[in-house]
Scaffold this motif. Structure first.
Motif, short mmCIF file in Angstrom:
data_model
loop_
_atom_site.label_atom_id
_atom_site.label_comp_id
_atom_site.label_asym_id
_atom_site.label_seq_id
_atom_site.Cartn_x
_atom_site.Cartn_y
_atom_site.Cartn_z
N ILE A 165 0.83 -1.21 0.00
CA ILE A 165 0.00 0.00 0.00
C ILE A 165 0.87 1.26 0.00
O ILE A 165 0.63 2.21 -0.76
N LEU A 166 1.90 1.26 0.83
CA LEU A 166 2.77 2.43 0.91
C LEU A 166 3.59 2.62 -0.36
O LEU A 166 4.08 3.73 -0.62
N SER A 167 3.76 1.57 -1.15
CA SER A 167 4.50 1.69 -2.42
C SER A 167 3.60 2.18 -3.55
O SER A 167 4.05 2.92 -4.43
N VAL A 168 2.33 1.77 -3.54
CA VAL A 168 1.45 2.04 -4.67
C VAL A 168 0.99 3.49 -4.70
O VAL A 168 1.03 4.14 -5.76
N TYR A 169 0.57 4.04 -3.58
CA TYR A 169 -0.05 5.36 -3.62
C TYR A 169 0.90 6.48 -4.05
O TYR A 169 0.49 7.39 -4.77
N PRO A 170 2.18 6.47 -3.67
CA PRO A 170 3.08 7.48 -4.24
C PRO A 170 3.23 7.36 -5.75
O PRO A 170 3.37 8.38 -6.45
N ILE A 171 3.20 6.14 -6.27
CA ILE A 171 3.28 5.95 -7.72
C ILE A 171 2.06 6.53 -8.40
O ILE A 171 2.16 7.18 -9.44
N VAL A 172 0.88 6.30 -7.83
CA VAL A 172 -0.35 6.85 -8.39
C VAL A 172 -0.27 8.38 -8.40
O VAL A 172 -0.65 9.03 -9.39
N GLY A 173 0.22 8.97 -7.32
CA GLY A 173 0.35 10.42 -7.27
C GLY A 173 1.32 10.96 -8.31
O GLY A 173 1.05 11.97 -8.96
N ARG A 174 2.46 10.28 -8.47
CA ARG A 174 3.45 10.73 -9.46
C ARG A 174 2.91 10.59 -10.88
O ARG A 174 3.10 11.48 -11.71
N MET A 175 2.22 9.48 -11.16
CA MET A 175 1.67 9.29 -12.49
C MET A 175 0.55 10.29 -12.76
O MET A 175 0.42 10.81 -13.88
N GLY A 176 -0.24 10.59 -11.75
CA GLY A 176 -1.29 11.59 -11.91
C GLY A 176 -0.73 12.96 -12.20
O GLY A 176 -1.26 13.70 -13.03
N ALA A 177 0.36 13.33 -11.52
CA ALA A 177 0.98 14.63 -11.77
C ALA A 177 1.49 14.72 -13.21
O ALA A 177 1.34 15.75 -13.87
N ALA A 178 2.10 13.64 -13.70
CA ALA A 178 2.60 13.63 -15.08
C ALA A 178 1.45 13.74 -16.08
O ALA A 178 1.53 14.47 -17.08
N ALA A 179 0.34 13.02 -15.80
CA ALA A 179 -0.81 13.08 -16.71
C ALA A 179 -1.44 14.47 -16.71
O ALA A 179 -1.80 14.99 -17.77
N GLN A 218 6.32 1.00 -13.87
CA GLN A 218 5.53 0.88 -12.65
C GLN A 218 4.29 0.02 -12.86
O GLN A 218 3.87 -0.72 -11.95
N LEU A 219 3.69 0.07 -14.05
CA LEU A 219 2.55 -0.80 -14.33
C LEU A 219 2.98 -2.26 -14.40
O LEU A 219 2.20 -3.16 -14.06
N GLN A 220 4.21 -2.49 -14.87
CA GLN A 220 4.73 -3.86 -14.86
C GLN A 220 5.00 -4.32 -13.43
O GLN A 220 4.72 -5.47 -13.08
N ARG A 221 5.51 -3.42 -12.62
CA ARG A 221 5.89 -3.78 -11.25
C ARG A 221 4.67 -3.79 -10.33
O ARG A 221 4.55 -4.66 -9.46
N PHE A 222 3.76 -2.85 -10.51
CA PHE A 222 2.56 -2.75 -9.66
C PHE A 222 1.33 -2.68 -10.57
O PHE A 222 0.81 -1.58 -10.83
N PRO A 223 0.84 -3.80 -11.08
CA PRO A 223 -0.31 -3.78 -12.00
C PRO A 223 -1.57 -3.16 -11.39
O PRO A 223 -2.43 -2.66 -12.13
N VAL A 224 -1.67 -3.16 -10.07
CA VAL A 224 -2.86 -2.61 -9.43
C VAL A 224 -3.01 -1.12 -9.71
O VAL A 224 -4.13 -0.58 -9.65
N VAL A 225 -1.91 -0.43 -10.04
CA VAL A 225 -1.97 1.00 -10.34
C VAL A 225 -2.91 1.26 -11.52
O VAL A 225 -3.55 2.32 -11.60
N ASP A 226 -3.02 0.29 -12.42
CA ASP A 226 -3.86 0.45 -13.61
C ASP A 226 -5.33 0.61 -13.26
O ASP A 226 -6.12 1.07 -14.09
#
Length: 375
Positions: A165-179, A218-226
């Protein structure tokens, strides 16, 4: 006097239930290990649960539930991880205890009713959470060892769940900022992409490629981000991929004069990144397929429309690219398949990368896909 033996059927049931419990524990442990430790594999249990949850949410949306329901997909997937891992281990070890309930000793000071499933679940929960009240203990060496193993498994599974959980949410935030950054540039429109290339230069194009590479890894490493969806606008992978595809077409087929000396080099690199994403998201055959049914005349007209759209946005004709209509037909077909496949997977309608009538207003109107997605 000889002790009376239990019926053979009782022994068979004990063995079968014990094996089922151990199999469930192994499945949960394997799923957690693959999900957390392997860089490119998905857990067999949680991945199926994610697809089932997505299908249910999609059905609710189609039946009039509103697209905002899809924003629950990400948190639901994360909850699935915790429930599947902890709940599966709890139930699996409870099956082992239930099958061997006679090897458990119940303290006389504690009033217990008929021993059975409730007590087995109680022992399993106490061991899994490492509480261990001591009112029920194992009388056999093997069952004692099982309890120790469950305590270690519980500590490991809780740690895995929290770490994930602590790994996924920062990735979602970073990907959202890029988008959001590429959407603010309207880089998924022809005019916005042309302005991004001309005014942003190598830095902006390189940043877009890095964001796409990071998204893919990150999608390869954490597919749940998708499964995470914003309340409004496109999903983050789709927004980044659309912008990358349109910027690629501009770089390779209609580069601004200011970018003529570097556009093709950066365009090829961006194209390789998008093709790598396509091979994973769409499949090898479609990602590298032929241009499709576009005739030579249609390809020539499309190239003219692309260069005219860039000229309208920049107020000047783009530089010669060296790529012909057949090259554009091939590149456009490949990129269109990628973004269409992503749109379908993420619950959005298809959207043409090159509109029939390009307009320089695209850079000021916002992301072109937002209105077509119906959000």
């Amino acid at each position: 006097m000889r002790a009376r033996r239990a019926p053979r059927s009782v022994h068979v049931v004990t063995v079968v239930v014990t094996i089922l419990g151990l199999a469930l524990v192994v499945l949960v442990s394997w799923d957690a290990a693959l999900t957390v430790l392997h860089p490119g594999r998905r857990g067999p249990l949680t991945s199926r649960a994610h697809r089932a949850g997505w299908a249910v949410l999609g059905m609710a949306v189609r039946n009039g539930g509103g697209r905002r329901l899809l924003t629950a997909a990400g948190p639901l997937a994360m909850t699935t991880h915790f429930v599947a891992w902890v709940g599966g281990a709890w139930l699996g070890f409870a099956l082992v205890y239930a099958a061997n309930i006679d090897d458990l000793v119940f303290q006389r000071e504690v009033p217990f009713g008929a021993t059975g499933w409730p007590e087995a679940l109680y022992v399993s929960g106490s061991a899994l959470t490492t509480v261990g009240f001591g009112d029920i203990v194992a009388s056999s060496d093997i069952l004692r060892l099982v309890i120790v193993v469950e305590a270690a498994a519980g500590l490991a599974l809780f740690t895995c769940a929290v770490t994930y959980i602590l790994s996924v949410y920062p990735i979602v935030g970073r990907m959202g900022a890029a988008a959001h950054r590429v959407q603010d540039h309207a880089a998924d429109s022809l005019a916005g992409a042309a302005l991004l290339v001309r005014d942003g230069g190598r830095e902006e194009v390189g940043a877009l490629q890095r964001d796409l590479i990071d998204m893919h890894e990150q999608l390869q490493r954490f597919p749940v981000v998708d499964y995470f969806r914003p309340a409004h606008g496109l999903s983050y992978p789709l927004a980044l991929s659309r912008a990358g595809a349109v910027v690629y077409l501009v770089l390779v087929h209609a580069p601004p004069a200011e970018a003529a000396d570097w556009a093709r080099t950066y365009g090829r690199a961006l194209g390789r990144t998008l093709r790598r994403i396509g091979r994973v998201e769409v499949g090898d055959d479609q990602a590298s397929g032929a241009a499709g049914s576009m005739s030579e005349g249609e390809a020539t007209a499309t190239l003219e429309r692309l260069r005219a759209g860039v000229a309208d946005a920049l107020g000047a004709m783009p530089a010669p690219s060296g790529a012909g209509p057949a090259d554009l037909a091939h590149d456009l077909g490949r990129m269109q398949r990628l973004v269409d496949a992503l749109a379908e997977a993420h619950g959005y309608p298809p959207h043409s990368l090159l509109p029939a009538r390009p307009s320089s207003d695209g850079a000021r109107a916002g992301p072109s896909g937002e209105s077509s997605a119906g959000r």
